[in-house]
Design a protein around this motif. Structure first.
Motif, PDB file in Angstrom:
ATOM      1  N   ALA A 150       0.843  -1.189   0.000  1.00 50.29           N
ATOM      2  CA  ALA A 150       0.000   0.000   0.000  1.00 50.29           C
ATOM      3  C   ALA A 150       0.885   1.248   0.000  1.00 50.29           C
ATOM      4  N   THR A 151       0.445   2.276  -0.709  1.00 48.05           N
ATOM      5  CA  THR A 151       1.254   3.484  -0.847  1.00 48.05           C
ATOM      6  C   THR A 151       0.588   4.712  -0.240  1.00 48.05           C
ATOM      7  N   VAL A 152      -0.386   4.501   0.626  1.00 50.71           N
ATOM      8  CA  VAL A 152      -1.080   5.638   1.239  1.00 50.71           C
ATOM      9  C   VAL A 152      -0.717   5.712   2.712  1.00 50.71           C
ATOM     10  N   THR A 153      -1.024   6.846   3.301  1.00 50.53           N
ATOM     11  CA  THR A 153      -0.741   7.050   4.721  1.00 50.53           C
ATOM     12  C   THR A 153      -2.003   6.808   5.546  1.00 50.53           C
ATOM     13  N   PRO A 201      -3.848  -6.066   6.462  1.00 58.58           N
ATOM     14  CA  PRO A 201      -4.869  -5.853   7.495  1.00 58.58           C
ATOM     15  C   PRO A 201      -5.800  -7.060   7.559  1.00 58.58           C
ATOM     16  N   ALA A 202      -6.152  -7.455   8.762  1.00 65.26           N
ATOM     17  CA  ALA A 202      -7.020  -8.627   8.940  1.00 65.26           C
ATOM     18  C   ALA A 202      -8.479  -8.228   8.766  1.00 65.26           C
ATOM     19  N   PRO A 203      -9.233  -9.051   8.054  1.00 60.00           N
ATOM     20  CA  PRO A 203     -10.672  -8.773   7.948  1.00 60.00           C
ATOM     21  C   PRO A 203     -11.357  -9.025   9.292  1.00 60.00           C
ATOM     22  N   ARG A 205      -4.341   1.029  11.948  1.00 60.00           N
ATOM     23  CA  ARG A 205      -3.355   0.470  12.878  1.00 60.00           C
ATOM     24  C   ARG A 205      -2.325  -0.374  12.129  1.00 60.00           C
ATOM     25  N   TRP A 206      -2.764  -1.137  11.132  1.00 64.40           N
ATOM     26  CA  TRP A 206      -1.847  -1.938  10.326  1.00 64.40           C
ATOM     27  C   TRP A 206      -0.881  -1.033   9.551  1.00 64.40           C
ATOM     28  N   LEU A 207      -1.419   0.036   8.942  1.00 65.12           N
ATOM     29  CA  LEU A 207      -0.553   0.975   8.221  1.00 65.12           C
ATOM     30  C   LEU A 207       0.482   1.606   9.151  1.00 65.12           C
ATOM     31  N   LEU A 208       0.049   2.011  10.333  1.00 65.31           N
ATOM     32  CA  LEU A 208       0.975   2.600  11.299  1.00 65.31           C
ATOM     33  C   LEU A 208       2.054   1.592  11.690  1.00 65.31           C
ATOM     34  N   ASP A 261       3.348   1.428  16.704  1.00 59.02           N
ATOM     35  CA  ASP A 261       2.207   0.665  17.191  1.00 59.02           C
ATOM     36  C   ASP A 261       1.186   1.641  17.760  1.00 59.02           C
ATOM     37  N   ALA A 262      -0.074   1.407  17.465  1.00 52.95           N
ATOM     38  CA  ALA A 262      -1.135   2.317  17.905  1.00 52.95           C
ATOM     39  C   ALA A 262      -2.322   1.515  18.420  1.00 52.95           C
ATOM     40  N   SER A 263      -2.994   2.078  19.387  1.00 56.34           N
ATOM     41  CA  SER A 263      -4.212   1.470  19.917  1.00 56.34           C
ATOM     42  C   SER A 263      -5.416   1.998  19.140  1.00 56.34           C
ATOM     43  N   HIS A 264      -6.552   1.387  19.404  1.00 53.80           N
ATOM     44  CA  HIS A 264      -7.796   1.874  18.796  1.00 53.80           C
ATOM     45  C   HIS A 264      -8.033   3.332  19.197  1.00 53.80           C
TER      46      HIS A 264
END
Length: 116
Positions: free
Chosen positions: A7-10, A50-52, A69-72, A78-81
């Motif tokens: 993926a190439t987006v932020t 990313p998991a479905p 969260r997956w992109l981060l 690592d990020a929380s909800h």
């Protein structure tokens, strides 16, 4: 082994298109990630990406917060909800969101995600 396109987006770009609580289908996720739907299928098959929400559905859906969260994580953070909610509400310009507690963030999420 096949080289999978990444993926190439932020995370910010994804949150600009979708709220963290949105559930999106594979085609919409492919558009959001600027990738091909076949890449998502390959990622699901290989257990990467990313998991479905549920792998048993005929049409997999993804929670946008999990995608962000997956992109981060791909960027080394690592990020929380709650971190994802904070990012989204900061983009909306809510004052004081940096100091909001997890409970306050969840309350805002509940208010913003209500239909209508």
């Amino acid at each position: 082994m096949t080289n999978l396109r990444v993926a190439t987006v932020t995370p910010t770009e994804v949150l600009a298109r979708h709220a963290p609580w949105d559930r999106i289908k594979s085609k919409a996720l492919a558009v959001a990630l600027n990738t091909d739907p076949a890449t998502l299928a390959a990622w699901r098959y290989r257990g990467v990406g990313p998991a479905p929400i549920s792998a048993t559905q005929k049409t997999p859906r993804y929670l946008v917060a999990d995608v962000v969260r997956w992109l981060l994580h791909q960027l080394g953070t690592d990020a929380s909800h709650e971190d994802v909610l904070r990012m989204h509400f900061a983009q909306l310009g809510l004052d004081g969101i940096e100091t909001a507690t997890p409970a306050q963030l969840r309350s805002l999420e509940a208010v913003f995600s209500e239909p209508g």
